[in-house]
Design an enzyme around this catalytic site. Sequence first.
Site, PDB file in Angstrom:
ATOM      1  N   HIS A 305       0.860  -1.193   0.000  1.00 42.12           N
ATOM      2  CA  HIS A 305       0.000   0.000   0.000  1.00 42.12           C
ATOM      3  C   HIS A 305       0.890   1.234   0.000  1.00 42.12           C
ATOM      4  O   HIS A 305       1.946   1.227   0.614  1.00 42.12           O
ATOM      5  CB  HIS A 305      -0.910   0.012   1.242  1.00 42.12           C
ATOM      6  N   ASP A 362      -7.868  -5.435   0.213  1.00 42.38           N
ATOM      7  CA  ASP A 362      -8.371  -6.340  -0.828  1.00 42.38           C
ATOM      8  C   ASP A 362      -7.965  -7.803  -0.621  1.00 42.38           C
ATOM      9  O   ASP A 362      -8.455  -8.667  -1.341  1.00 42.38           O
ATOM     10  CB  ASP A 362      -7.862  -5.879  -2.200  1.00 42.38           C
TER      11      ASP A 362
HETATM   12  N1  CMC Z   1       4.160  -7.682  -4.698  1.00 43.56           N
HETATM   13  C1  CMC Z   1       5.503  -7.625  -4.875  1.00 43.56           C
HETATM   14  N2  CMC Z   1       6.233  -6.505  -4.760  1.00 43.56           N
HETATM   15  C2  CMC Z   1       5.590  -5.380  -4.448  1.00 43.56           C
HETATM   16  C3  CMC Z   1       4.205  -5.357  -4.230  1.00 43.56           C
HETATM   17  C4  CMC Z   1       3.492  -6.569  -4.369  1.00 43.56           C
HETATM   18  N3  CMC Z   1       2.163  -6.593  -4.194  1.00 43.56           N
HETATM   19  N4  CMC Z   1       3.822  -4.095  -3.951  1.00 43.56           N
HETATM   20  C5  CMC Z   1       4.927  -3.353  -3.963  1.00 43.56           C
HETATM   21  N5  CMC Z   1       6.003  -4.113  -4.255  1.00 43.56           N
HETATM   22  C6  CMC Z   1       7.428  -3.689  -4.307  1.00 43.56           C
HETATM   23  C7  CMC Z   1       7.720  -2.901  -5.573  1.00 43.56           C
HETATM   24  O1  CMC Z   1       8.155  -3.758  -6.614  1.00 43.56           O
HETATM   25  C8  CMC Z   1       8.782  -1.953  -5.092  1.00 43.56           C
HETATM   26  O2  CMC Z   1       9.992  -2.672  -4.985  1.00 43.56           O
HETATM   27  P1  CMC Z   1      11.417  -1.914  -5.255  1.00 43.56           P
HETATM   28  O3  CMC Z   1      11.500  -0.856  -4.192  1.00 43.56           O
HETATM   29  O4  CMC Z   1      12.438  -2.974  -5.151  1.00 43.56           O
HETATM   30  O5  CMC Z   1      11.306  -1.334  -6.644  1.00 43.56           O
HETATM   31  C9  CMC Z   1       8.357  -1.613  -3.670  1.00 43.56           C
HETATM   32  O6  CMC Z   1       7.604  -2.764  -3.245  1.00 43.56           O
HETATM   33  C10 CMC Z   1       7.491  -0.370  -3.569  1.00 43.56           C
HETATM   34  O7  CMC Z   1       6.398  -0.526  -4.460  1.00 43.56           O
HETATM   35  P2  CMC Z   1       5.766   0.642  -5.286  1.00 43.56           P
HETATM   36  O8  CMC Z   1       5.114   0.075  -6.516  1.00 43.56           O
HETATM   37  O9  CMC Z   1       6.741   1.742  -5.480  1.00 43.56           O
HETATM   38  O10 CMC Z   1       4.654   1.132  -4.274  1.00 43.56           O
HETATM   39  P3  CMC Z   1       3.427   2.046  -4.593  1.00 43.56           P
HETATM   40  O11 CMC Z   1       3.118   2.772  -3.363  1.00 43.56           O
HETATM   41  O12 CMC Z   1       3.670   2.850  -5.818  1.00 43.56           O
HETATM   42  O13 CMC Z   1       2.256   1.003  -4.968  1.00 43.56           O
HETATM   43  C11 CMC Z   1       0.502  -0.553  -4.734  1.00 43.56           C
HETATM   44  C12 CMC Z   1       1.274   0.595  -4.076  1.00 43.56           C
HETATM   45  C13 CMC Z   1      -0.715  -0.848  -3.873  1.00 43.56           C
HETATM   46  C14 CMC Z   1       0.007  -0.112  -6.120  1.00 43.56           C
HETATM   47  C15 CMC Z   1       1.413  -1.804  -4.841  1.00 43.56           C
HETATM   48  O14 CMC Z   1       1.804  -2.217  -3.567  1.00 43.56           O
HETATM   49  C16 CMC Z   1       0.750  -2.943  -5.601  1.00 43.56           C
HETATM   50  O15 CMC Z   1       0.802  -2.976  -6.838  1.00 43.56           O
HETATM   51  N6  CMC Z   1       0.092  -3.918  -4.875  1.00 43.56           N
HETATM   52  C17 CMC Z   1      -0.647  -4.978  -5.512  1.00 43.56           C
HETATM   53  C18 CMC Z   1      -2.012  -4.491  -5.975  1.00 43.56           C
HETATM   54  C19 CMC Z   1      -2.940  -4.247  -4.799  1.00 43.56           C
HETATM   55  O16 CMC Z   1      -3.095  -5.083  -3.925  1.00 43.56           O
HETATM   56  N7  CMC Z   1      -3.650  -3.099  -4.822  1.00 43.56           N
HETATM   57  C20 CMC Z   1      -4.612  -2.730  -3.782  1.00 43.56           C
HETATM   58  C21 CMC Z   1      -4.141  -1.574  -2.972  1.00 43.56           C
HETATM   59  S1  CMC Z   1      -5.064  -1.299  -1.443  1.00 43.56           S
HETATM   60  C22 CMC Z   1      -6.683  -0.953  -1.854  1.00 43.56           C
HETATM   61  C23 CMC Z   1      -6.896   0.128  -2.818  1.00 43.56           C
HETATM   62  O17 CMC Z   1      -6.256   1.152  -2.838  1.00 43.56           O
HETATM   63  O18 CMC Z   1      -7.804  -0.052  -3.617  1.00 43.56           O
END
Ligand code: CMC
Length: 427
Positions: A305, A362
């Site tokens: 998140h 989720d």
């Molecule tokens: N699985 C594996 N690696 C992950 C995940 C994951 N679910 N989420 C983040 N990371 C890693 C990402 O690759 C990055 O690694 P590095 O620093 O080595 O490059 C690090 O963690 C930070 O991730 P980010 O993409 O920069 O984080 P963000 O804040 O931009 O994204 C997120 C947040 C929710 C989009 C992301 O965690 C994600 O894609 N999660 C899976 C989809 C998900 O469950 N979404 C629902 C979110 S909560 C409810 C809502 O908002 O609707």
Amino acid sequence: MSKAELHIDGKKIELPIVEGSEEGKAIDISGIHARNGIITIDPGYSNTGSCKSAVAYVDGERGILNYRGYPIDQLARKSTFVETSFLLIYGHLPTADELSAFREKLVKNSLLHEDMLHFYDGYPTTAHPMGILSSMVCSLSSYYPDFLDPSNPEHVECLIPRVLSKIRTIAAFAYKKSIGQPVIYPCNSLDYCANFMNMMFAVPSEKYDIDPEIVKALNALLILHADNEQNCSTSTVRMVGSSDANLFASIAAGICALWGPKHGGANQKVVEMLQYIKDNNLNVKTLVAQAKDKNSGFRLMGFGHRVYKSYDPRAKVIKDMSRDLLAKLNRSDPLLDIAQELEAIALEDDYFIERKLYPNVDFYSGITYRAIGIPLNMFTVMFAIGRMPGWIAHWKEMHESSDNRIGRPRQVYTGSRVRDFVPIEQR
Ligand code: CMC
């Protein structure tokens, strides 16, 4: 008031600090460009506050989410979705009279204009209900052309119960149409969630008994989804609304933003992922390894998140709720066991520990929707119904705010420098 100092090319710029009512401070950079010709850049807005808001408070480090000051676990246990909607939209818990008047308005506004039923006939049965939901909500604006002025409180008051009540009718009708069953009209004697269940699952040919445990769980689920401050869809509602687009159009845009798998669409993806593990008899560790491999393009859905860097407080409640509900219904779900195994392995893995990746809202919600009987492609629609009061509250708050301006970010241009047009025969 304390100030921050910024030094650029030997020049000192003093910037005011804005303080919130809970933890949280922000440097007010809004005047920098006008005075110094320089902008700030923050892709994905991870460090940018777009507004001041009194609707919800999130402390991502400590896993706290409060609506108007009330902790969500208390609301999920003690309130109803309608009461929490009132709280979010109007800022205080309603008195008994206020609540019954609000309920009455929702009851009175649950029907759709009959002509709207024809719209469903234009969609293929394979259409995703989120697309239908968004276009139907936007279409509602056609039926209230004289009530669309965001600056007129009477207009706004007229539209709030309409959109909050009708979204549930639109959603249930979309499901009925997709499975070829006749739509079931809303029933005024049922409360918000029971009414929705009835519209989803009753058929004219036999009696449908509404299980009070399911209604209770649905109320709690919708409450837990009702707001989460400036997330992607809420920011979209604010952004679209900032141009003075009407409430229906702004919310339709929010529904589209929510649809994406990185946002609300994740609840469907989580269950698809768990089902894939089950169907292919996969080792959960293999999937965790794949999620860690950046080249795989795969992420563990329902994990991570932008703001919660500890266990998402909503996920905590929903996890317990899914277990309790299955036990009360005397059912089991193999996907719950897989989810718990996946969570345990991920939470002990350095990759997830270092990046502070925990289950989000989720991760367990889909399992609870399954227990309730909601079909997979309706999961994100459920999220949208739940998020409706949050979207309305933010849209309303923005329009009532004295510093409401059209949302218009800037950019740092990185394209070609100015050059002369080359006629086609010379290229
Ligand atoms: N699985 C594996 N690696 C992950 C995940 C994951 N679910 N989420 C983040 N990371 C890693 C990402 O690759 C990055 O690694 P590095 O620093 O080595 O490059 C690090 O963690 C930070 O991730 P980010 O993409 O920069 O984080 P963000 O804040 O931009 O994204 C997120 C947040 C929710 C989009 C992301 O965690 C994600 O894609 N999660 C899976 C989809 C998900 O469950 N979404 C629902 C979110 S909560 C409810 C809502 O908002 O609707």
